[in-house]
Enzyme design. Structure first.
Site, PDB file in Angstrom:
ATOM      1  N   ARG A  68      -7.638   8.108   2.658  1.00 32.88           N
ATOM      2  CA  ARG A  68      -6.482   8.520   1.746  1.00 32.88           C
ATOM      3  C   ARG A  68      -6.994   9.280   0.543  1.00 32.88           C
ATOM      4  O   ARG A  68      -7.785   9.030  -0.237  1.00 32.88           O
ATOM      5  CB  ARG A  68      -5.641   7.353   1.397  1.00 32.88           C
ATOM      6  CG  ARG A  68      -4.493   7.703   0.427  1.00 32.88           C
ATOM      7  CD  ARG A  68      -3.703   6.652  -0.115  1.00 32.88           C
ATOM      8  NE  ARG A  68      -2.926   5.849   0.733  1.00 32.88           N
ATOM      9  CZ  ARG A  68      -2.507   4.889   0.409  1.00 32.88           C
ATOM     10  NH1 ARG A  68      -2.496   4.385  -0.852  1.00 32.88           N
ATOM     11  NH2 ARG A  68      -1.456   4.099   1.504  1.00 32.88           N
ATOM     12  N   ARG A 182      -1.867  -4.225 -10.250  1.00 35.70           N
ATOM     13  CA  ARG A 182      -1.183  -3.957  -8.870  1.00 35.70           C
ATOM     14  C   ARG A 182      -1.281  -2.519  -8.751  1.00 35.70           C
ATOM     15  O   ARG A 182      -1.865  -1.865  -9.683  1.00 35.70           O
ATOM     16  CB  ARG A 182       0.150  -4.620  -8.986  1.00 35.70           C
ATOM     17  CG  ARG A 182       0.702  -4.818  -7.542  1.00 35.70           C
ATOM     18  CD  ARG A 182       0.150  -6.033  -6.740  1.00 35.70           C
ATOM     19  NE  ARG A 182       0.786  -6.345  -5.474  1.00 35.70           N
ATOM     20  CZ  ARG A 182       0.892  -5.773  -4.241  1.00 35.70           C
ATOM     21  NH1 ARG A 182       0.167  -4.620  -4.347  1.00 35.70           N
ATOM     22  NH2 ARG A 182       1.506  -6.382  -3.425  1.00 35.70           N
ATOM     23  N   LYS A 183      -0.743  -1.914  -7.832  1.00 35.56           N
ATOM     24  CA  LYS A 183      -0.814  -0.510  -7.400  1.00 35.56           C
ATOM     25  C   LYS A 183       0.338   0.139  -8.560  1.00 35.56           C
ATOM     26  O   LYS A 183       0.985  -0.525  -9.279  1.00 35.56           O
ATOM     27  CB  LYS A 183      -0.310  -0.081  -6.145  1.00 35.56           C
ATOM     28  CG  LYS A 183       1.256  -0.494  -5.916  1.00 35.56           C
ATOM     29  CD  LYS A 183       1.706   0.015  -4.458  1.00 35.56           C
ATOM     30  CE  LYS A 183       1.647   1.270  -4.373  1.00 35.56           C
ATOM     31  NZ  LYS A 183       2.530   1.749  -3.231  1.00 35.56           N
ATOM     32  N   GLY A 436       8.300   0.908   8.548  1.00 30.75           N
ATOM     33  CA  GLY A 436       7.987  -0.053   9.427  1.00 30.75           C
ATOM     34  C   GLY A 436       7.998  -1.643   8.868  1.00 30.75           C
ATOM     35  O   GLY A 436       7.748  -2.471   9.802  1.00 30.75           O
ATOM     36  N   CYS A 441       7.326   1.799   2.511  1.00 29.87           N
ATOM     37  CA  CYS A 441       6.439   3.042   2.185  1.00 29.87           C
ATOM     38  C   CYS A 441       7.197   4.322   2.421  1.00 29.87           C
ATOM     39  O   CYS A 441       7.211   5.550   2.022  1.00 29.87           O
ATOM     40  CB  CYS A 441       5.347   2.998   2.886  1.00 29.87           C
ATOM     41  SG  CYS A 441       4.091   1.796   2.487  1.00 29.87           S
ATOM     42  N   GLY A 442       8.273   4.131   3.558  1.00 31.07           N
ATOM     43  CA  GLY A 442       9.099   5.301   3.967  1.00 31.07           C
ATOM     44  C   GLY A 442      10.118   5.380   3.170  1.00 31.07           C
ATOM     45  O   GLY A 442      11.003   6.270   3.549  1.00 31.07           O
TER      46      GLY A 442
HETATM   47 FE1  SRM Z   1       2.880   2.390   1.071  1.00 34.75          FE
HETATM   48  C1  SRM Z   1       0.765  -0.613   1.338  1.00 34.75           C
HETATM   49  C2  SRM Z   1       1.275   3.564   3.687  1.00 34.75           C
HETATM   50  C3  SRM Z   1       3.813   5.349   0.204  1.00 34.75           C
HETATM   51  C4  SRM Z   1       4.753   0.521  -0.963  1.00 34.75           C
HETATM   52  N1  SRM Z   1       0.918   1.735   2.462  1.00 34.75           N
HETATM   53  C5  SRM Z   1       0.574   0.216   2.393  1.00 34.75           C
HETATM   54  C6  SRM Z   1      -0.701   0.397   3.302  1.00 34.75           C
HETATM   55  C7  SRM Z   1      -1.962   0.677   2.495  1.00 34.75           C
HETATM   56  C8  SRM Z   1      -0.894  -0.954   4.042  1.00 34.75           C
HETATM   57  C9  SRM Z   1      -1.978  -1.184   4.749  1.00 34.75           C
HETATM   58  O1  SRM Z   1      -3.280  -1.376   4.139  1.00 34.75           O
HETATM   59  O2  SRM Z   1      -2.054  -0.791   5.872  1.00 34.75           O
HETATM   60  C10 SRM Z   1      -0.326   1.472   4.223  1.00 34.75           C
HETATM   61  C11 SRM Z   1      -1.221   2.294   4.970  1.00 34.75           C
HETATM   62  C12 SRM Z   1      -0.843   2.323   6.431  1.00 34.75           C
HETATM   63  C13 SRM Z   1      -1.746   3.504   7.163  1.00 34.75           C
HETATM   64  O3  SRM Z   1      -2.804   3.042   7.682  1.00 34.75           O
HETATM   65  O4  SRM Z   1      -1.255   4.650   6.890  1.00 34.75           O
HETATM   66  C14 SRM Z   1       0.611   2.293   3.471  1.00 34.75           C
HETATM   67  N2  SRM Z   1       2.273   4.037   1.863  1.00 34.75           N
HETATM   68  C15 SRM Z   1       1.804   4.228   2.987  1.00 34.75           C
HETATM   69  C16 SRM Z   1       2.222   5.812   3.367  1.00 34.75           C
HETATM   70  C17 SRM Z   1       0.863   6.642   4.002  1.00 34.75           C
HETATM   71  C18 SRM Z   1       3.411   6.063   3.922  1.00 34.75           C
HETATM   72  C19 SRM Z   1       3.554   7.146   4.671  1.00 34.75           C
HETATM   73  O5  SRM Z   1       3.812   7.515   5.988  1.00 34.75           O
HETATM   74  O6  SRM Z   1       3.740   8.344   3.963  1.00 34.75           O
HETATM   75  C20 SRM Z   1       2.246   6.308   1.955  1.00 34.75           C
HETATM   76  C21 SRM Z   1       0.899   6.883   1.139  1.00 34.75           C
HETATM   77  C22 SRM Z   1       1.234   7.548  -0.185  1.00 34.75           C
HETATM   78  C23 SRM Z   1       0.048   8.007  -1.050  1.00 34.75           C
HETATM   79  O7  SRM Z   1      -0.226   9.154  -0.587  1.00 34.75           O
HETATM   80  O8  SRM Z   1      -0.690   7.171  -1.747  1.00 34.75           O
HETATM   81  C24 SRM Z   1       2.713   5.098   1.103  1.00 34.75           C
HETATM   82  N3  SRM Z   1       4.121   2.858  -0.246  1.00 34.75           N
HETATM   83  C25 SRM Z   1       4.440   4.145  -0.474  1.00 34.75           C
HETATM   84  C26 SRM Z   1       5.646   3.948  -1.221  1.00 34.75           C
HETATM   85  C27 SRM Z   1       6.389   5.277  -1.460  1.00 34.75           C
HETATM   86  C28 SRM Z   1       6.143   6.091  -2.809  1.00 34.75           C
HETATM   87  O9  SRM Z   1       5.256   5.888  -3.325  1.00 34.75           O
HETATM   88  O10 SRM Z   1       6.912   6.700  -3.118  1.00 34.75           O
HETATM   89  C29 SRM Z   1       5.881   2.977  -1.436  1.00 34.75           C
HETATM   90  C30 SRM Z   1       7.175   2.258  -2.389  1.00 34.75           C
HETATM   91  C31 SRM Z   1       7.154   2.453  -3.771  1.00 34.75           C
HETATM   92  C32 SRM Z   1       6.241   1.598  -4.617  1.00 34.75           C
HETATM   93  O11 SRM Z   1       5.144   1.589  -4.274  1.00 34.75           O
HETATM   94  O12 SRM Z   1       6.618   1.218  -5.379  1.00 34.75           O
HETATM   95  C33 SRM Z   1       4.870   1.949  -0.797  1.00 34.75           C
HETATM   96  N4  SRM Z   1       2.769   0.342   0.409  1.00 34.75           N
HETATM   97  C34 SRM Z   1       3.920  -0.119  -0.464  1.00 34.75           C
HETATM   98  C35 SRM Z   1       3.561  -1.705  -0.614  1.00 34.75           C
HETATM   99  C36 SRM Z   1       4.607  -2.350  -1.657  1.00 34.75           C
HETATM  100  C37 SRM Z   1       4.083  -2.548  -2.882  1.00 34.75           C
HETATM  101  C38 SRM Z   1       4.444  -3.737  -3.790  1.00 34.75           C
HETATM  102  O13 SRM Z   1       4.384  -3.637  -4.972  1.00 34.75           O
HETATM  103  O14 SRM Z   1       4.549  -4.714  -2.977  1.00 34.75           O
HETATM  104  C39 SRM Z   1       2.500  -1.915   0.117  1.00 34.75           C
HETATM  105  C40 SRM Z   1       1.857  -3.185   0.107  1.00 34.75           C
HETATM  106  C41 SRM Z   1       1.010  -3.783  -1.081  1.00 34.75           C
HETATM  107  O15 SRM Z   1       0.541  -2.927  -1.780  1.00 34.75           O
HETATM  108  O16 SRM Z   1       0.797  -4.827  -0.961  1.00 34.75           O
HETATM  109  C42 SRM Z   1       1.981  -0.780   0.624  1.00 34.75           C
HETATM  110 FE1  SF4 Z   2       5.086  -1.250   6.155  1.00 33.01          FE
HETATM  111 FE2  SF4 Z   2       4.228   0.717   4.739  1.00 33.01          FE
HETATM  112 FE3  SF4 Z   2       2.865   0.048   6.996  1.00 33.01          FE
HETATM  113 FE4  SF4 Z   2       5.362   1.446   7.123  1.00 33.01          FE
HETATM  114  S1  SF4 Z   2       3.143   2.080   6.224  1.00 33.01           S
HETATM  115  S2  SF4 Z   2       4.481  -0.518   8.309  1.00 33.01           S
HETATM  116  S3  SF4 Z   2       6.302   0.250   5.157  1.00 33.01           S
HETATM  117  S4  SF4 Z   2       2.904  -1.249   5.106  1.00 33.01           S
END
Ligand code: SRM
Ligand code: SF4
Length: 517
Positions: A68, A182-183, A436, A441-442
């Site tokens: 990333r 946290r993030k 998902g 994240c979506g």
């Molecule tokens: Fe996300 C965790 C993908 C935007 C909330 N997110 C993850 C992980 C890293 C989990 C993992 O290790 O597998 C996902 C990686 C999957 C992969 O292989 O791609 C993942 N998040 C994504 C992406 C790629 C979704 C997408 O297809 O676009 C986005 C990457 C953004 C970037 O460039 O950095 C992405 N994630 C978001 C957003 C949207 C946003 O930021 O506008 C959110 C909700 C907003 C927020 O964070 O407040 C989001 N992701 C989460 C969370 C829940 C956070 C929490 O406080 O609980 C997790 C799980 C965690 O962090 O424990 C997570």
């Molecule tokens: Fe869940 Fe984020 Fe993975 Fe999508 S990319 S399945 S919302 S953790």
């Protein structure tokens, strides 16, 4: 300056692993990991600490990592895009890239043995992936048309770059900010349409005038998580552009030192605001900055509905245009990346922009180059005029690569939209977002129709399904949508979506469907 994280008496697993060894420490160990291989290296380093370098172990595809990046404001040059294309091409069918919902790129198929060489190449072209995962600040979002938008109020590109440089120490890694509770998400908007989704960031800057000076009102605490989703609330602060970086630094330091760390489900900034109240946070930030902050301006300048930037638009620079291309669910293959880089060079200025809707913009296209650009074969797939339902489709990664996923998303989203478009005439753009799992994240809560993966029972079996969200409003007066229906099996979803589109969004059954011809 290094972290002064308070010592908790009983640490959760993640606080423990961070206390044992800072995530950034793996930066000097990459060569060693590459030689050892992913199976032999320490599991905590592999599964968690490598994320501080932006390298994500994928249990779904063991041995093929995700990388990333950080692309402040979603801006990337053709040279950088070509290099990333080279990286994913190396992995054949395993390699691809996804545009993310934070205007960023994630590469897939990466082998650990290649990481040191990839990092050397990234550095040569001015790219970094550092601190893009785990308890760090994510990619900083801004208007994707900053600096070229005919109606923009403030060009945020330089500010966003400065904030990234602060947080990452210009890409070298910065231990001051590498152990947050946290993030953390930051967005800075200089546009009139809130194209950054300000409301879902931990800190958001939105344009506002105070005493005729253009600066920013500040919102805090927006976030989504499996446990809770909240829109950001006003900090009651207005800052001039010169204070944006210092304010980010102060809020981050307060959060680092006082944010809740006992329970990871309750560690985002909003949980601290719950405990303290927003006034106490404001006071702590003033103390950290060593100066009083001005109260928020009574009104902000977000006046428009959100634009999606798809199509051809005149820039503020006379004679130049930006061309927004629709990239279905943000998925790019190596060949697409090379093609985009070439198109940016041949028709534009060699620059490419990414949007939070997972699409691409080619800026700086002169009048005379527009027609030939629109004839490019790539635009048959990455259209400037996609159908209304495809146009606003967004999807997270889903079960193809993400082990949190409860359902497959991207491929299903594409197949479903094609089927719906075959059956319906849809005059209006409808923003359909798939995610998902409840991590969101979506961003289903910002969509007209949000679909959140879940497991449901059907005919005595557990199958993939969705909870349906509706009512997300973006742009001016943004508001989060709510869950309206729970547990629809994916195999039963199409007629449910068809009815929603007909009842709420003006879609009509195509004649050939109604007559059966
Ligand atoms: Fe996300 C965790 C993908 C935007 C909330 N997110 C993850 C992980 C890293 C989990 C993992 O290790 O597998 C996902 C990686 C999957 C992969 O292989 O791609 C993942 N998040 C994504 C992406 C790629 C979704 C997408 O297809 O676009 C986005 C990457 C953004 C970037 O460039 O950095 C992405 N994630 C978001 C957003 C949207 C946003 O930021 O506008 C959110 C909700 C907003 C927020 O964070 O407040 C989001 N992701 C989460 C969370 C829940 C956070 C929490 O406080 O609980 C997790 C799980 C965690 O962090 O424990 C997570
Ligand atoms: Fe869940 Fe984020 Fe993975 Fe999508 S990319 S399945 S919302 S953790």
């Amino acid at each position: 300056m290094t972290s002064t994280v308070p010592v908790a008496t009983s640490l959760n697993k993640f606080e423990k692993l961070k206390a044992e060894k800072d995530g950034l420490a793996v930066k000097t160990e990459l060569e060693q990991f590459a030689q050892l291989g992913w199976e032999a290296m320490d599991e905590t380093d592999r599964d968690h600490r490598l994320k501080w370098m932006g390298v994500f172990f994928r249990p779904v595809t063991p041995g093929k990592f995700m990388l990333r990046l950080r692309l402040p404001s979603g801006i990337i040059t053709s040279e950088q895009m070509r290099l990333l294309g080279d990286v994913v091409q190396r992995y054949g069918d395993d390699g691809n890239a996804d545009i993310t919902t934070r205007q960023n790129l994630q590469l897939r198929g990466i082998r650990l043995e290649d990481v040191p060489a990839i990092f050397r190449k990234l550095e040569q072209v001015g790219l970094t992936s550092i601190q893009s995962g785990m308890d760090n600040v994510r990619n900083i979002t801004g208007s994707p048309v900053a600096g070229i938008d005919a109606d923009e109020l403030f060009d945020t590109r330089d500010l966003i770059r400065q904030v990234q440089d602060l947080i990452t120490n210009k890409g070298e890694g910065n231990p001051t900010f590498s152990n947050l509770p946290r993030k953390f998400n930051i967005a800075i908007a200089g546009c009139r349409d809130n194209s950054v989704h300000a409301e879902i960031n931990d800190i958001a800057f939105i344009p506002a005038y105070k005493d005729e000076v253009l600066g920013f009102n500040v919102l805090v605490g927006g976030f989504f998580s499996g446990k809770r989703c909240e829109a950001a609330i006003p900090l009651n602060v207005w800052v001039a552009p010169d204070d944006v970086v210092a304010l980010c630094e102060a809020i981050l330091l307060v959060y680092r030192d006082h944010g809740l760390r006992a329970n990871r489900q309750k560690a985002r900034l909003m949980w601290l605001i719950d405990e303290w109240g927003v006034e106490k946070l404001r006071t702590a930030v003033e103390t950290q900055m060593g100066k009083a902050l001005l109260a928020a301006a009574p009104k902000d300048e977000i006046l428009w509905d959100k634009r999606d930037h798809i199509g051809v638009y005149a820039q503020k620079q006379p004679g130049l245009h930006y061309v927004g291309l629709h990239v279905p669910v943000g998925r790019l293959l190596a060949a697409d990346m090379f093609d985009l880089a070439r198109i940016a060079d041949v028709y534009g200025s060699g620059e490419i922009r990414l949007t939070v809707e997972q699409n691409v913009i080619v800026p700086n296209v002169p009048d005379s180059r527009l027609e030939p650009l629109l004839q490019e074969p790539l635009l048959k797939r990455f259209s400037t005029e996609p159908e209304t339902l495809s146009r606003s489709l967004v999807s997270c990664t889903g079960s193809q690569f993400c082990n949190f996923a409860l359902i497959e998303t991207k491929n299903r989203a594409l197949a479903m939209i094609k089927e719906l478009e075959a059956e319906l005439d849809s005059p209006n753009n409808v923003r359909i977002h798939w995610t998902g799992c409840p991590n969101s994240c979506g961003q289903p809560q910002v969509a007209d129709i949000g679909l959140m993966g879940t497991k449901v029972r059907k005919d005595g079996k557990t199958v993939e399904g969705v909870d349906i969200y509706m009512g997300g409003k973006v742009g001016k007066d943004a508001a989060l949508g709510n869950c309206v229906t729970k547990g629809v099996p994916c195999s039963d979803l199409k007629p449910v979506l068809r009815d929603l589109l007909i009842q709420h969004f003006g879609s009509e059954l195509r004649q050939e469907v109604t007559t059966g011809s």
